[in-house]
Write an enzyme that holds these catalytic residues in place. Structure first.
Site, PDB file in Angstrom:
ATOM      1  N   ASP A  75      42.983  38.558  38.294  1.00  0.00           N
ATOM      2  CA  ASP A  75      42.953  38.806  37.936  1.00  0.00           C
ATOM      3  C   ASP A  75      42.519  40.516  37.037  1.00  0.00           C
ATOM      4  OD1 ASP A  75      41.697  35.925  37.069  1.00  0.00           O
ATOM      5  OD2 ASP A  75      40.300  36.719  37.107  1.00  0.00           O
TER       6      ASP A  75
ATOM      7  N   ASP B 260      46.329  34.490  36.682  1.00  0.00           N
ATOM      8  CA  ASP B 260      46.099  34.878  35.283  1.00  0.00           C
ATOM      9  C   ASP B 260      45.827  36.977  35.120  1.00  0.00           C
ATOM     10  OD1 ASP B 260      45.609  31.857  35.223  1.00  0.00           O
ATOM     11  OD2 ASP B 260      43.555  32.436  35.800  1.00  0.00           O
TER      12      ASP B 260
END
Length: 373
Positions: A192, A219
């Protein structure tokens, strides 16, 4: 063997010794710290502040400089912060009350100026509880009209240092403001790294990243913003501690259903330090806070390296939201990770359709915002 944290900070550290405790920069010419952007004695204008961790500027920390700017500014009266080369180990928040703020790296080389901290989602807060993904951000940008140039934003929290922590999301930057632009910046982290988001489901945030570098593993570019990545390098990191694939995912958009445009990557390069095929290009994120989200990602005219699984470049984050039902598409991509071996797994735009997916169609809006000019 040097750790990733050592490598991350080596460039900036070499310029200022030990950061805030380095030899005073007063011994060098006043312009050295801020390059072509002047100095406290020779300001660009009355709305420019100078920051130096060695103590020779108006402020020694970025947050103190942000807090010193007035609220209620406009595009015509926005403030500029010029950062001397160095490592700024702090968390920074630019609240919505301080719009049109510009952050400039004085050396004009992003690797020289690093804003970094090391909170993770599972890090314990002093008052109890944990930070969560949003709270883990080293830099939080809520104001509209924010611009950064030649700055590195990083979160150097490492899983290996915290084996008991399960919340391993560690955000370098969370940006929610509309008309946010990043030029020649770096975003470093693992899970992230770059949270390109909006302030709420009811708002749209347009964001532009050009000639930027983003690295991570899980991600590491995610959120519901309308964001354009142009001429950017996205680098997937090897995870030698894992025995599974995919090791991670480059994009995880969570575009709201009512939002016309999500993420667009154009003329970008996806490279990797991981084994061939170890990463997926994307997976859709439909958060519990927005179960009707309709994630959107278009990758066009980009080079996808061998680190991307060409056979199955997309996968599901949750079985209830299969990637095939999202707005994922490609156009004219090249490289070993872009080879179409299973056409059903690589939705392609026609030339006519691709003409609708440009930086102009995503970002211009009624205000004709053109951050690339």
């Amino acid at each position: 063997m040097p750790t990733r944290r050592t490598v991350l900070l080596a460039s900036a550290g070499s310029l200022i010794g030990a950061g805030a405790t380095a030899s005073p920069a007063a011994a060098r010419p006043a312009r050295t710290a801020w390059g072509c952007y002047g100095s406290p004695a020779d300001r660009l204008d009355s709305r420019t502040l100078y920051v130096d961790p060695a103590g020779t500027g108006d402020f020694a920390t970025v947050q103190d400089a942000v807090s010193a700017t007035p609220t209620g500014t406009t595009a015509a009266t926005g403030w500029t912060l010029v950062l001397a080369p160095g490592t700024y180990r702090e968390t920074v928040t630019v609240p919505s009350s301080r719009p049109f703020l510009t952050l400039l790296g004085g050396s004009r080389r992003a690797r020289d100026t690093v804003v970094v901290y090391d909170n993770a989602a599972g890090t314990a807060k002093p008052g109890g509880g944990t930070y969560g993904t949003t709270g883990s951000a080293s830099v939080t940008l809520q104001a509209e009209g924010f611009t950064a140039r030649d700055v590195t934003f990083a979160n150097d929290w490492l899983r290996a240092d915290h084996p008991g922590v399960t919340g391993t999301q560690a955000v370098a930057v969370k940006v929610t403001g509309d008309r946010s632009a990043f030029h020649h910046c770096r975003f470093l982290g693992h899970q992230d790294t770059l949270y390109a988001d909006t302030a709420s489901l009811a708002t749209t945030a347009r964001q532009y990243f050009e000639h930027c570098y983003v690295e991570g593993d899980v991600d590491f570019v995610f959120g519901r913003a309308t964001a354009v990545f142009e001429h950017c390098v996205l680098r997937t990191l090897d995870r030698p501690d894992t025995a599974f694939t995919p090791q991670g995912f480059v994009f995880a958009p969570s575009t709201a259903r009512a939002t016309a445009h999500g993420f667009l990557a154009v003329r970008c390069t996806v490279e990797s330090t991981a084994p061939d095929g170890a990463y997926c290009l994307a997976r859709p994120w439909v958060p519990s806070s927005d179960p009707t989200a309709w994630p959107m990602l278009t990758v066009r005219q980009s080079y996808l390296g061998a680190g991307i699984d060409a056979v199955a470049p997309y996968t599901d984050m949750a079985a209830a939201h299969p990637w095939q039902q999202q707005r994922f598409a490609e156009f004219a991509d090249e490289g070993p990770g872009a080879v179409i071996t299973v056409p059903a797994n690589r939705p392609q735009l026609t030339r006519t359709q691709a003409a609708l997916h440009t930086r102009e169609s995503y970002l211009l809006g009624a205000d004709a915002w053109q951050p690339w000019r």
